[in-house]
Each structure stands twice: as C-alpha cells, then as structure tokens.
Design an enzyme around this catalytic site. Structure first.
Site, PDB file in Angstrom:
ATOM      1  N   SER A 139       0.800  -1.289  -0.101  1.00 34.72           N
ATOM      2  CA  SER A 139      -0.113   0.020  -0.146  1.00 34.72           C
ATOM      3  C   SER A 139       0.665   1.242  -0.075  1.00 34.72           C
ATOM      4  O   SER A 139       2.164   1.111   0.550  1.00 34.72           O
ATOM      5  CB  SER A 139      -0.722   0.155   1.348  1.00 34.72           C
ATOM      6  OG  SER A 139      -1.495   1.084   1.851  1.00 34.72           O
ATOM      7  N   TYR A 165      -1.524   0.106  10.534  1.00 34.34           N
ATOM      8  CA  TYR A 165      -1.786  -0.497   9.276  1.00 34.34           C
ATOM      9  C   TYR A 165      -0.475  -0.286   8.110  1.00 34.34           C
ATOM     10  O   TYR A 165      -0.087  -1.601   7.571  1.00 34.34           O
ATOM     11  CB  TYR A 165      -2.928   0.108   8.538  1.00 34.34           C
ATOM     12  CG  TYR A 165      -3.356  -0.474   7.143  1.00 34.34           C
ATOM     13  CD1 TYR A 165      -3.674  -1.973   6.848  1.00 34.34           C
ATOM     14  CD2 TYR A 165      -2.988   0.580   6.308  1.00 34.34           C
ATOM     15  CE1 TYR A 165      -3.863  -2.182   5.566  1.00 34.34           C
ATOM     16  CE2 TYR A 165      -3.369   0.036   4.792  1.00 34.34           C
ATOM     17  CZ  TYR A 165      -3.731  -1.170   4.557  1.00 34.34           C
ATOM     18  OH  TYR A 165      -3.704  -1.711   3.311  1.00 34.34           O
ATOM     19  N   LYS A 219       2.347  -3.230   6.435  1.00 35.54           N
ATOM     20  CA  LYS A 219       2.644  -3.565   5.164  1.00 35.54           C
ATOM     21  C   LYS A 219       3.802  -3.412   4.876  1.00 35.54           C
ATOM     22  O   LYS A 219       4.345  -4.093   3.968  1.00 35.54           O
ATOM     23  CB  LYS A 219       1.738  -2.408   4.293  1.00 35.54           C
ATOM     24  CG  LYS A 219       0.116  -2.671   4.293  1.00 35.54           C
ATOM     25  CD  LYS A 219      -0.021  -4.134   3.506  1.00 35.54           C
ATOM     26  CE  LYS A 219      -1.655  -4.552   3.517  1.00 35.54           C
ATOM     27  NZ  LYS A 219      -1.813  -5.521   2.790  1.00 35.54           N
TER      28      LYS A 219
HETATM   29  N1  LIG Z   1      -8.858  -1.184  -0.800  1.00 35.89           N
HETATM   30  C1  LIG Z   1      -7.893  -0.288  -0.610  1.00 35.89           C
HETATM   31  O1  LIG Z   1      -7.950   0.961  -1.016  1.00 35.89           O
HETATM   32  C2  LIG Z   1      -6.485  -0.781  -0.603  1.00 35.89           C
HETATM   33  C3  LIG Z   1      -5.351   0.154  -0.688  1.00 35.89           C
HETATM   34  C4  LIG Z   1      -3.848  -0.413  -0.522  1.00 35.89           C
HETATM   35  C5  LIG Z   1      -3.931  -1.750  -0.099  1.00 35.89           C
HETATM   36  N2  LIG Z   1      -5.035  -2.424  -0.221  1.00 35.89           N
HETATM   37  C6  LIG Z   1      -4.745  -4.015   0.279  1.00 35.89           C
HETATM   38  O2  LIG Z   1      -5.449  -4.686  -0.613  1.00 35.89           O
HETATM   39  C7  LIG Z   1      -5.521  -6.141  -0.013  1.00 35.89           C
HETATM   40  C8  LIG Z   1      -7.472  -6.361  -0.392  1.00 35.89           C
HETATM   41  O3  LIG Z   1      -8.108  -5.175   0.314  1.00 35.89           O
HETATM   42  P1  LIG Z   1      -9.550  -5.095  -0.080  1.00 35.89           P
HETATM   43  O4  LIG Z   1      -9.995  -3.413  -0.171  1.00 35.89           O
HETATM   44  O5  LIG Z   1      -9.950  -6.056  -1.189  1.00 35.89           O
HETATM   45  O6  LIG Z   1     -10.238  -5.532   1.267  1.00 35.89           O
HETATM   46  P2  LIG Z   1     -11.456  -6.653   1.732  1.00 35.89           P
HETATM   47  O7  LIG Z   1     -11.615  -6.657   3.167  1.00 35.89           O
HETATM   48  O8  LIG Z   1     -12.459  -6.405   0.816  1.00 35.89           O
HETATM   49  O9  LIG Z   1     -10.517  -8.024   1.264  1.00 35.89           O
HETATM   50  C9  LIG Z   1      -9.487  -8.769   2.321  1.00 35.89           C
HETATM   51  C10 LIG Z   1     -10.148 -10.167   2.221  1.00 35.89           C
HETATM   52  O10 LIG Z   1      -9.203 -10.895   2.821  1.00 35.89           O
HETATM   53  C11 LIG Z   1     -10.099 -11.853   3.757  1.00 35.89           C
HETATM   54  N3  LIG Z   1      -9.089 -12.075   4.873  1.00 35.89           N
HETATM   55  C12 LIG Z   1      -8.743 -11.074   5.665  1.00 35.89           C
HETATM   56  N4  LIG Z   1      -7.816 -11.604   6.750  1.00 35.89           N
HETATM   57  C13 LIG Z   1      -7.723 -13.051   6.255  1.00 35.89           C
HETATM   58  C14 LIG Z   1      -7.163 -14.087   6.683  1.00 35.89           C
HETATM   59  N5  LIG Z   1      -6.171 -13.995   7.837  1.00 35.89           N
HETATM   60  N6  LIG Z   1      -7.232 -15.159   6.098  1.00 35.89           N
HETATM   61  C15 LIG Z   1      -7.873 -15.357   5.036  1.00 35.89           C
HETATM   62  N7  LIG Z   1      -8.696 -14.296   4.534  1.00 35.89           N
HETATM   63  C16 LIG Z   1      -8.411 -12.972   5.174  1.00 35.89           C
HETATM   64  C17 LIG Z   1     -11.301 -11.147   4.096  1.00 35.89           C
HETATM   65  O11 LIG Z   1     -12.431 -11.843   4.460  1.00 35.89           O
HETATM   66  C18 LIG Z   1     -11.490 -10.255   2.710  1.00 35.89           C
HETATM   67  O12 LIG Z   1     -12.164 -11.262   1.787  1.00 35.89           O
HETATM   68  C19 LIG Z   1      -5.611  -5.823   1.598  1.00 35.89           C
HETATM   69  O13 LIG Z   1      -4.171  -6.636   1.695  1.00 35.89           O
HETATM   70  C20 LIG Z   1      -5.258  -4.459   1.660  1.00 35.89           C
HETATM   71  O14 LIG Z   1      -4.443  -4.012   2.689  1.00 35.89           O
HETATM   72  C21 LIG Z   1      -6.328  -2.045  -0.286  1.00 35.89           C
END
Ligand SMILES: NC(=O)c1ccc[n+]([C@@H]2O[C@H](COP(=O)([O-])OP(=O)(O)OC[C@H]3O[C@@H](n4cnc5c(N)ncnc54)[C@H](O)[C@@H]3O)[C@@H](O)[C@H]2O)c1
Length: 336
Positions: free
Chosen positions: A117, A141, A145
């Site tokens: 991120s 957070y 990362k």
């Molecule tokens: N959405 C954003 O703006 C953004 C920005 C930068 C980075 N990210 C990163 O992208 C990734 C996905 O984000 P997202 O927005 O799709 O979030 P999200 O919460 O929709 O998806 C994360 C998924 O991981 C699953 N999960 C969480 N912990 C788990 C574990 N220990 N074992 C198995 N499953 C698990 C959750 O049930 C969920 O379906 C994350 O790593 C997040 O940190 C997201």
C-alpha cells in the site's frame, strides 16, 4: 500454473480472480470470509474457506490444487482499527503472512505477489512518490504493510521465491456493480454515504498547500489494479527464481478532494455544496504515485480515468445501498 489468491472473496481479490481467470490462468481462492463475499467469485474459481494463519489449510490447498504461485491480498485494512488494535493487525497481517510464506517455501512454490500500500510511505513531502521515496508509515496498518514487504523479500531471498510487492494508491470503482466495495472506509463511498443520508459531503481542510487547498490523491480503478496483478503474475511466470520487484500502482495523476466531490456531484445528480471542516490528523497534503517503474517493469499502465472509476463505484453503491439513493439520483437527473 495455478495461482492461489488469498482474500479472493474480497473487493480487490475478486477483481484479481476475475481478470486472471479471464486471461486463461488457473485460479483458486482462499478467504476466511470475515469480510469476503463468496458470490463475488465465479464458478470457475474454487473457494476454500480458511485463514492464512492456519498452516494446515494452506498445505492442503497447495497440494489439492497443485498451486505454483500465490497472490496474497488477505489482510485487515482499516487504518483507524489498526490504531485501536495494533496487536491484532500485526498478528493477522504480519503473522498470517509469515505462516503463508513458510507454507509456500515448504511446498516449493516459487512465485509470490504481495498487496502492499501507499501507506508504507507515510506523508512524504514530494510531488511524485517514487519507489525510492523513504518509507515512514504513520499508523500500524502501514507498518504491517512495510514489515510485510521486508518479510516477503527476505523469504524470497532465503527460499528462492520470486516476489513482487505492489504498492496500491487510492483504489475505487468496480468492474461490475456486484463486485463493488461494500465498506464505507474510503472517500468515494463516504461521499456516497453522505448523499444517501441527505447530508452534504464533508471536506476535511481546505487550507493545504495545494492548488485548491484540499488534499490531492491518486485514484486508481480497481479493474486497472487487477490487471497490474495479472502483469505481475505473468512476469513471475517467466522469471521464477530471479529476485524481487517493488512497484507503485497508481495513475500518476493527482485529483483534489474538491475536484472529486464535484465529479461525484455530477455523476450522482446531487451537486449540493460540500461543508468544509477542520483538517484530520495524519492527512498528507498530496500523495500521487510515479507510475513509471510499473510501466517499465510490468508493461502496465492504468487505462481508466477518474470519471469512469467514480461512475462504476456509483453503480455498485446503487446496487448495494439501493432504493433511496436510486430514487434521488433519478430526481436529480430529471431536475438537473
Ligand atoms: N482497498 C484499498 O483501497 C487498498 C489500498 C491499499 C492496499 N490494499 C490491500 O489490498 C488487500 C485487499 O483489500 P480489499 O480492499 O480487497 O479488502 P477486503 O477486506 O475487501 O478483502 C480482504 C479479504 O481478505 C479476507 N481475509 C482477511 N484476513 C484474512 C486471513 N487471515 N485469512 C484469509 N482471509 C482473510 C477477508 O475476508 C476479505 O475477503 C489488503 O491486503 C489491503 O490491505 C487495499
């Protein structure tokens, strides 16, 4: 090759699964369903319910599906929650990653893509953030990362795993309304939420040193982001065993909060003026990616603009948050 997508039932993971499967890759998903929605995945992507903290389930999935590469998105992602519950964030985001990497090494899997991120950078005072901009996260957070990147690279070197860390900037939009983000944690859904409640959007601070005084961000369509994962996977498919790569995934163009709110007003048909409130602690004036390295190393650039991103997000919002917003949009367009 078969790719395991952890967090595959999540907002971004489901987009990645769809793009990779659509491009002919074999894809399987793992998700603990704490935030995931199985219906986001199509029938050709088998889903195992389980956690990255569970070595047994990882071993079983790797063997059952003959997994040869991992795209790791599973994580907790809420900044405020990470401030309140840092040990949980370290345990799940970093501990889950350590367990996963051990299982990957033991299974002899040689390719790994990690969801990082822009939060790793903190608030650097630069025009464009390059991958060489020093990392100084300002919340737990972002720390998980950054620690995750260190762990991925160290495990890669120790066990001969080729790795790519993708540092996403501000993700929004949906490739289809049913894949939309249902959470209200980012600015686009937060403004939709205000409008749906018949309240004015809020802007936190208009006295920043930016052209219109509001914070400037780099908004990337989630469908473009998913294509970046495919590009990373394809690169690893060619180069297993040849090192690590860390790249920004953004558009390289800044959009101010005021510009975004105006655009949302146009798209929703509800252009009520925003109210300006005080600055929020920890908000950087500007956070825009240099997208040059991704283009050079992955052959990837974002194709979709901010208008398309917000329009697709609004269609997703209407599907999930329904009636009242839809009625008001119709009214807005008719009278507008
Ligand atoms: N959405 C954003 O703006 C953004 C920005 C930068 C980075 N990210 C990163 O992208 C990734 C996905 O984000 P997202 O927005 O799709 O979030 P999200 O919460 O929709 O998806 C994360 C998924 O991981 C699953 N999960 C969480 N912990 C788990 C574990 N220990 N074992 C198995 N499953 C698990 C959750 O049930 C969920 O379906 C994350 O790593 C997040 O940190 C997201």
């Amino acid at each position: 090759m078969t790719w395991l997508i952890t967090g595959g039932a999540g907002y971004i993971g489901a987009h990645v699964a769809r793009v990779m499967a659509g491009a002919g890759e074999r894809v399987v998903a793992l998700d603990d369903l704490t935030a995931g929605v199985p219906a986001r995945l199509s029938a050709d992507v088998p889903l195992t319910e389980g956690s990255t903290l569970d070595a047994g389930v990882l071993k079983r999935v790797f063997a059952e599906h003959e997994v040869t590469g991992v795209v790791h998105l599973a994580a907790r992602k809420q900044v405020g929650e990470s401030v309140a519950q840092p040990t949980r964030y370290y345990r799940e985001n970093v501990g889950g990653l350590a367990t996963l990497l051990e299982a990957v090494a033991e299974a002899g899997i040689g390719r790994f893509v990690f969801s990082s991120s822009a939060a790793v950078y903190g608030n650097p005072d630069v025009d464009l953030i390059t991958e060489d901009t020093p990392c100084a996260p300002v919340n737990p957070y972002g720390e998980t990362k950054l620690a995750g990147e260190w762990l991925v690279r160290a495990a890669g070197r120790a066990h001969g795993i080729s790795t790519v860390c993708l540092r996403y900037f501000n993700v929004a939009g949906a490739a289809a309304p049913e894949l939309a983000d249902t959470g209200v944690f980012n600015i686009v859904p937060m403004v939709f939420d205000r409008l749906t409640r018949d309240e004015a959007p809020r802007i936190f601070g208009d006295d920043y040193p930016t052209p219109d005084g509001t914070c400037v961000r780099d908004y990337i369509h989630v469908a473009d982001l998913a294509e970046a994962h495919l590009a990373a996977a394809r690169r690893l498919g060619q180069d297993a065993g040849t090192g690590d790569l860390t790249v920004n995934i953004g558009r390289g163009e800044g959009v101010s909060v005021r510009e975004l709110v105006t655009l949302i007003g146009e798209i929703t048909g509800d252009a009520r003026p925003a109210v300006v409130e005080g600055r929020r602690p920890g908000d950087a004036p500007r956070a825009v990616a240099s997208a040059a390295l991704a283009e050079r190393e992955l052959g990837w650039t974002a194709r979709r603009g901010v208008r398309e991103t917000v329009e697709s997000a609004w269609q997703g919002w209407l599907l999930h948050h329904g009636g009242r917003a839809a009625d008001r949009t119709t009214t807005g367009r008719t009278t507008g």
